[in-house]
Design an enzyme around this catalytic site. Structure first.
Site, PDB file in Angstrom:
ATOM      1  CE  LYS A  57      58.730  27.047  51.797  1.00 17.88           C
ATOM      2  NZ  LYS A  57      58.426  27.159  53.214  1.00 17.88           N
ATOM      3  CD  GLN A 101      59.720  27.863  56.496  1.00 17.01           C
ATOM      4  OE1 GLN A 101      59.329  28.232  55.391  1.00 17.01           O
ATOM      5  NE2 GLN A 101      59.760  26.596  56.832  1.00 17.01           N
ATOM      6  CG  ASP A 124      52.007  27.701  54.334  1.00 16.63           C
ATOM      7  OD1 ASP A 124      52.515  26.795  53.649  1.00 16.63           O
ATOM      8  OD2 ASP A 124      52.652  28.454  55.082  1.00 16.63           O
TER       9      ASP A 124
HETATM   10  N1  GUN Z   1      57.634  24.518  57.997  1.00 15.99           N
HETATM   11  C1  GUN Z   1      57.653  23.210  57.609  1.00 15.99           C
HETATM   12  N2  GUN Z   1      56.736  22.976  56.658  1.00 15.99           N
HETATM   13  C2  GUN Z   1      56.117  24.147  56.425  1.00 15.99           C
HETATM   14  C3  GUN Z   1      55.079  24.548  55.528  1.00 15.99           C
HETATM   15  O1  GUN Z   1      54.514  23.760  54.754  1.00 15.99           O
HETATM   16  N3  GUN Z   1      54.728  25.863  55.587  1.00 15.99           N
HETATM   17  C4  GUN Z   1      55.325  26.739  56.431  1.00 15.99           C
HETATM   18  N4  GUN Z   1      54.897  27.999  56.416  1.00 15.99           N
HETATM   19  N5  GUN Z   1      56.285  26.408  57.266  1.00 15.99           N
HETATM   20  C5  GUN Z   1      56.675  25.119  57.251  1.00 15.99           C
END
Ligand code: GUN
Length: 300
Positions: A57, A101, A124
């Site tokens: 990211k 996360q 998200d």
């Molecule tokens: N862990 C796995 N997929 C995601 C996601 O789309 N967002 C977040 N914040 N954590 C994740």
């Protein structure tokens, strides 16, 4: 169409195409406003897969011209400490998007943490206010993975309007929001990438194969390695594999790729299919968040 001619939908190439578009939009936004959109990622504990995702990211932010922050906390962080950090990020005018996360270490209440994020910084799209807006067909942010799937299908020329889309999996992150995006009347790509007739299947569905065989577009998001086999797929269907399963033979999707490629007309690989899009659509949301907060600041 004969089997082994299934066309691969190249998520990596599509992701790069969208990142190029986003880099140009971001540069224009920054020139006009003097604001650099900023994503703050919060990583609690040392889960290896999560570390990789967070690093990806940050790299994507650099490529698109966004700034990023990483807040790394130990696995034994308390609920209060994490909530205090979210409050600080909610109140920081230089931070436009907040991403916690998942999964969080056992003992932390993820729902309370996610609900505490300012909905205008919830890139998200997990906050109930944002889920509600999506379900009403007036989204503020689009959920990253479902939006990525929609982008792949549309950019590969697959019309969704009036088509039967079957989603296998009812998760809050993929299955449910995917259904909401595709059943809506319009999308970021236009009405042809929405207006689908959508069926959601799950572990209690009776005679799953009988339903998946009727899908013009089949989306697998169940977290079971190679679960979808050729006998479950209608000849000529488009098959999207959202699964990422770590097995002895490496990373595999929820679709048995070699088998399903013999009947599908379009298919996404794993890796290199949906995965790269999730990060890219997060960049899209961070730019949207900066636009919303900058125009709010202008009228205040
Ligand atoms: N862990 C796995 N997929 C995601 C996601 O789309 N967002 C977040 N914040 N954590 C994740």
């Amino acid at each position: 169409m004969s089997a082994d001619t299934a066309k691969i939908m190249d998520g990596k190439a599509i992701s790069q195409e969208i990142q190029t578009e986003l880099a140009s939009e971001t540069s224009q936004f920054t020139q006009e406003t003097g604001v650099t959109p900023c994503l703050a990622a919060v990583l609690v504990g040392a889960d290896a897969a999560s570390e990789v995702y967070v690093r990806n990211k940050q790299r994507a932010c650099e490529r698109v011209g966004l700034s990023s922050q990483l807040h790394k906390l130990p696995a034994d962080t308390s609920q209060k400490t994490l909530l205090d950090l979210i409050t600080e990020l909610n109140n920081d005018p230089l931070v436009h998007g907040i991403l916690v996360q998942l999964p969080l270490p056992a003992g932390l209440d993820s729902t309370q943490i996610l609900d505490s994020i300012n909905p205008e910084k919830d890139v998200d799209a997990f906050h109930p206010e944002n889920v509600g807006l999506i379900s009403q067909g007036r989204p503020r942010f689009l959920p990253c993975t479902p939006h990525g799937v929609q982008q792949i299908l549309d950019r590969c020329g697959i019309e969704l309007s009036g088509k039967h889309v079957v989603i296998v999996g009812r998760s809050e992150i993929v299955g449910k929001p995917m259904a909401m995006l595709l059943v809506n009347r319009d999308s970021t790509r236009g009405p042809q990438a929405a207006n689908a007739t959508v069926t959601i299947c799950h572990s209690r569905t009776t005679d799953l194969a009988a339903i998946t065989q009727t899908a013009d577009v089949l989306i697998a998001a169940i977290g079971k390695a190679k679960f979808i086999t050729a006998d479950m797929v209608k000849p000529g269907a488009a098959v999207v594999d959202v699964g990422i399963n770590r097995t002895a033979e490496g990373l595999v999707g929820d679709v048995d790729f070699d088998d399903v490629s013999t009947v599908a007309q379009h298919i996404t690989p794993v890796p290199g299919g949906v995965g790269p899009l999730t990060v890219t659509m997060l960049m899209h949301n961070t730019l949207t968040a900066a636009r919303i907060q900058t125009s709010n600041a202008a009228v205040e």
